[in-house]
Write an enzyme that holds these catalytic residues in place. Structure first.
Site, short mmCIF file in Angstrom:
data_model
loop_
_atom_site.label_atom_id
_atom_site.label_comp_id
_atom_site.label_asym_id
_atom_site.label_seq_id
_atom_site.Cartn_x
_atom_site.Cartn_y
_atom_site.Cartn_z
N SER A 173 53.05 0.19 47.27
CA SER A 173 51.69 -0.34 47.25
C SER A 173 51.33 -0.74 48.66
CB SER A 173 51.59 -1.56 46.32
OG SER A 173 50.36 -2.23 46.50
N TYR A 186 54.63 -9.73 43.38
CA TYR A 186 54.25 -8.32 43.56
C TYR A 186 54.54 -7.86 44.98
CZ TYR A 186 51.55 -4.05 42.84
OH TYR A 186 51.16 -2.73 42.72
#
Length: 280
Positions: A173, A186
């Site tokens: 990501s 995350y």
């Protein structure tokens, strides 16, 4: 004399290369197989979103495709519409994930491509995020990358004849390099995926397996038509991303001739991480 020797060696190399190219061109013409990758593919988290686009894309490439997901309803539907094989698995359960791969090794003989797509994003203020929640994110997003890669390496080491082709693609990501408040779990998991990718590249080179990652930006999985004009226009590419953008990149990385791309994290975000932003 030395120069002549080098010239002769180069001429011999060019002759061999030309002969090899001609033989392979003739073989392709004679082959009755339709074009496509024709590989054995295993995808984690393939029931919906980017994972579903990956399952569909590789199935369209005439690959044998299997995927796992915790969502049995969505997984069965994706399997029915793509012809892929579905395993209902919670990737946080290491033994269940390994058993899934063992079954594929038994049925297929090997797995050519592993795509570690599974991921969850849970954002909450740091002081309201429990240790258990943090651990769950890492167990879902990061640890399965290690589990599947290790299991593939163990199997490849056991083969009587080496498989000269292998691909691992990890979904990272853009948050591995940029953050906002409340994204600790995350960000940590995706930073781990980024680092684990180049470590695995070094470890798996001897098994002819390339390891790369893709770092998506804003990918809209549902209700694309509901996005606002400003959502699109803030991107230098002029639009928000779609799951198919990521699937096409994975297909590209898995083409046999692209084995020189290795240990890389490719950002696919419409240019957002390269855009300078100031408050006016």
């Amino acid at each position: 004399m030395a120069d002549n020797y080098i010239e002769r060696q180069y001429d011999a190399y060019q002759a061999k290369k030309s002969a090899w190219e001609q033989s392979h061109k003739s073989a392709r013409k004679k082959s009755s197989r339709p074009e496509g990758l024709h590989k054995r593919v295993f995808i984690t988290g393939g029931a919906s979103g980017i994972g579903k686009a990956l399952v569909r894309a590789f199935a369209e490439q005439r690959c044998q495709v299997a995927f796992c997901d915790i969502d049995a309803t969505a997984g069965n539907l994706t399997a029915q519409t793509t012809g892929a094989r579905f395993f209902p698995v919670d990737v946080c359960q290491a033994e269940a994930l390994e058993d899934c791969m063992r079954q594929l090794f038994e049925d297929w003989g090997d797995i050519d491509i592993v795509i570690n797509n599974i991921g969850i994003s849970r954002f909450s203020p740091l002081t309201e995020t429990s240790i258990e929640e943090f651990d769950r994110i890492l167990a879902t997003n990061l640890r399965p990358v290690f589990i599947t890669s290790r299991r593939l390496a163990l199997h490849r080491n056991s083969l009587p004849e080496p498989n000269p082709y292998g691909r691992i693609i990890n979904l990272c990501s853009t948050r591995y390099l940029m953050s906002e408040p409340g994204s600790e779990g995350y960000a940590a998991s995706k930073g781990g995926v980024y680092s684990l990718t180049h470590a695995l590249m070094a470890s798996l080179a001897g098994l002819h397996i390339t390891v790369n990652a893709i770092a998506p930006g804003w990918i809209q999985n549902t209700d694309y038509e509901s996005l606002r004009p400003e959502d699109h226009l803030q991107h230098p590419s002029g639009r928000v991303g779609k799951p198919e953008d990521i699937a096409r990149a994975c297909i590209f990385l898995c083409q046999e001739e692209n084995d020189f791309i290795n240990g890389q994290t490719i950002t696919i975000d419409g240019g957002m991480t390269r855009k300078m932003i100031y408050v006016e």
